[in-house]
Design an enzyme around this catalytic site. Structure first.
Site, mmCIF file in Angstrom:
data_model
loop_
_atom_site.group_PDB
_atom_site.id
_atom_site.type_symbol
_atom_site.label_atom_id
_atom_site.label_comp_id
_atom_site.label_asym_id
_atom_site.label_seq_id
_atom_site.Cartn_x
_atom_site.Cartn_y
_atom_site.Cartn_z
ATOM 1 N N SER A 246 0.860 -1.183 0.000
ATOM 2 C CA SER A 246 0.000 0.000 0.000
ATOM 3 C C SER A 246 0.892 1.227 0.000
ATOM 4 O O SER A 246 2.096 1.138 0.189
ATOM 5 C CB SER A 246 -0.876 0.001 1.237
ATOM 6 O OG SER A 246 -0.072 0.285 2.355
ATOM 7 N N LYS A 247 0.264 2.363 -0.201
ATOM 8 C CA LYS A 247 1.013 3.605 -0.274
ATOM 9 C C LYS A 247 1.840 3.798 0.989
ATOM 10 O O LYS A 247 2.973 4.239 0.957
ATOM 11 C CB LYS A 247 0.042 4.769 -0.419
ATOM 12 C CG LYS A 247 0.388 5.617 -1.591
ATOM 13 C CD LYS A 247 -0.629 6.691 -1.753
ATOM 14 C CE LYS A 247 -0.391 7.337 -3.098
ATOM 15 N NZ LYS A 247 -1.466 8.141 -3.544
ATOM 16 N N ARG A 248 1.225 3.426 2.104
ATOM 17 C CA ARG A 248 1.895 3.683 3.369
ATOM 18 C C ARG A 248 3.195 2.891 3.492
ATOM 19 O O ARG A 248 4.191 3.388 3.955
ATOM 20 C CB ARG A 248 0.963 3.349 4.533
ATOM 21 C CG ARG A 248 1.208 4.243 5.724
ATOM 22 C CD ARG A 248 0.466 3.783 6.944
ATOM 23 N NE ARG A 248 0.584 2.351 7.136
ATOM 24 C CZ ARG A 248 -0.423 1.556 7.403
ATOM 25 N NH1 ARG A 248 -1.637 2.043 7.504
ATOM 26 N NH2 ARG A 248 -0.252 0.262 7.564
ATOM 27 N N ASP A 249 3.149 1.624 3.049
ATOM 28 C CA ASP A 249 4.402 0.895 3.243
ATOM 29 C C ASP A 249 5.250 0.776 1.979
ATOM 30 O O ASP A 249 5.809 -0.250 1.694
ATOM 31 C CB ASP A 249 4.224 -0.451 3.941
ATOM 32 C CG ASP A 249 3.053 -1.255 3.443
ATOM 33 O OD1 ASP A 249 2.560 -2.072 4.177
ATOM 34 O OD2 ASP A 249 2.622 -1.053 2.299
ATOM 35 N N GLY A 250 5.321 1.822 1.245
ATOM 36 C CA GLY A 250 6.366 1.865 0.216
ATOM 37 C C GLY A 250 5.925 2.115 -1.216
ATOM 38 O O GLY A 250 6.767 2.291 -2.072
#
Ligand code: GLU
Length: 482
Positions: A246-250
């Site tokens: 996801s955007k949050r993890d990379g």
């Protein structure tokens, strides 16, 4: 037949690792086989287009050294490579399908379609356009959507170069739109036409396309063309190895990595290993080596975990491969004294994982290499052992005398050889050990608790500047101790 691969992004936003990895594998495969790599921009969904994305995509690829042989900017035998400039070609193929009886203009209004949909729902059966094919839809004048008259409704089976035998069923097969009312083709149609026209031999893309593959295969059938080899990329999983990245993890903009000081060759190395390995334990590769080793049959089927720690590791390893000259040029370090920077390189290389980290060290914990510190005099005596009053002053005075006698081009080893005996004497005394000497010296030179050891500092600063700093530390000691 020569290998021809393509990267066909839609200009709908920034490039993230998934997109770039697809481009990289397509490029590696083409290079490995002495073929061509094509950049095609799929801009037929004007509503989703984001301004600036085409330039951004090219900038990302260029940063990584993924150069294309044919594309919107460099041209090539099948230009144009921008789908919105190829509408004539899609109309030609549409006519081919109409003439062969495989396409018809959609005669229905939105209300009529809605009524069909409701009726299907009431009768608890799926709504399919192909149940409503008109008897005689008339001529297509380009103002109505053109639909594909799916010739055969069956389960399709095909061989994926990565996943092996795959199949998908008739649920995907309906009379989909080839050309929309606005004159633009759909992705389903345009990419098949272009892959045929551009003589693409291998198509690499994400697994979201597996379920639509029967649509593509039935189009190839209707056009009597041979489909390319499909190679479905492994999913990229988030740090925890479970859900999709996801955007949050990379899944962030690739250029952010550039701006954070990752090296492009390290990013390429990392992305190559995100779903592929050469069958050995080797982890650090140069780009030519990757080209030589890359093969689709060593790309994994299962998801690949995006591991930020590994990216840092790979980047650090590549930073270590840089010569001093390259490190300085690529780091774009802004410092007042290049000679001191050069002497500090081993330290910088040792301590940083990215060029960005190295830059912030020079502004932070290593700023003392370029700017004389503001000392807090009490800190000088902070580690003076009890029962050894006066040690700080005598240690600084003795160190000063040694430093003053050093030549300007003294080596790091010679500094250590000269100063270390002072600290060793304290060690022998056993009262607080070497720290009683090394701490005040380090603090006098750096004004910081988190600085390199005093030998490195003296070496980097040079004896003259080091002596000046020790003298001013002694002066501030007098201020508090008299
Ligand atoms: N334009 C499509 C996308 O960006 C390309 C898919 C494909 O490679 O066929 O998802």
């Amino acid at each position: 037949m020569s290998v021809r691969t393509r990267f066909a992004p839609s200009p709908t936003g920034f490039m993230h690792v998934g997109g770039v990895r697809t481009a990289l594998y397509s490029w590696l495969y083409a290079r490995k086989h002495g073929g061509q790599f094509i950049l095609r921009i799929e801009d037929t969904d004007k509503g989703r287009e984001v301004e600036g994305s085409i330039g951004h995509i090219m900038e990302c690829l260029k940063w990584l050294g993924i150069e294309w042989d044919e594309g919107t900017d460099v041209g090539g035998p099948h230009e144009p490579y921008l789908q919105s400039a190829r509408l004539e070609t899609y109309r030609t193929y549409a006519k081919r399908l109409i003439d062969a009886g495989f396409a018809y203009p959609d005669p229905y209004t939105e209300e009529e379609v809605e009524a069909f949909r409701q009726k299907a729902e009431e009768e608890k059966r799926p709504f399919l356009y192909r149940d409503h094919r008109p008897e005689n839809a008339g001529e297509w004048d380009g103002t109505r959507p053109l639909r594909f008259k799916t010739p055969i409704i069956k389960r399709y089976e095909w061989d994926d170069a990565i996943r092996g035998p795959l199949s998908a069923g008739e649920e995907a097969l309906d009379d989909f739109i080839l050309i929309k009312g606005d004159g633009y083709p759909t992705y389903n149609f345009a990419h098949v036409v272009d892959d045929i026209e551009m003589e693409i031999t291998h198509v690499m893309r994400g697994e979201e396309f597996i379920s639509s593959t029967p649509k593509f295969l039935s189009l190839y059938d209707a056009l009597e063309e041979k489909p390319p080899v499909f190679a479905t990329m492994p999913v990229i999983l988030g740090e925890n190895g479970q859900k999709k990245l996801s955007k949050r993890d990379g899944a962030k903009d690739l250029l952010e990595y550039r701006d954070e000081g990752y090296l492009p060759e390290a990013m390429v190395n990392f992305l190559a290993l995100l779903g592929w390995n050469p069958g050995t334990d080797q982890e650090i590769f140069g780009i030519p080596e990757l080209v030589a080793l890359f093969e689709l049959d060593r790309v994994q089927k299962s998801g690949a975990r995006f591991d930020e720690e590994k990216l840092l590791f790979v980047n650090r390893e590549h930073m270590r491969l840089l010569t001093d000259e390259e490190f300085i040029n690529r780091g774009k370090f802004v410092v007042p004294d290049p000679e001191r920077l050069r002497k500090a390189l081993p330290l910088l290389k040792e301590r940083s994982h990215t060029l960005g980290e190295a830059r912030s060290m020079l502004d932070g914990e290593l700023s003392c290499l370029f700017t004389a510190p503001n000392l807090l005099p009490v800190m000088l005596v902070a580690k003076e052992p009890t029962g050894r009053a006066g040690l700080t002053r005598s240690a600084l005075e003795r160190a000063l005398a040694l430093v003053e006698s050093m030549p300007e081009d003294v080596s790091a080893e010679a500094v250590k050889e000269a100063i270390m005996p002072l600290a060793d004497e304290e060690e022998v005394l056993g009262k607080g050990g070497r720290g009683g000497v090394l701490w005040p010296l380090r603090y006098a030179l750096s004004g910081s608790e988190r600085s390199p050891d005093p030998f490195s500092l003296i070496y980097i600063l040079g004896p003259a500047e080091s002596a000046a700093r020790i003298r001013s530390a002694l002066a501030s000691l007098s201020d508090i101790l008299g």
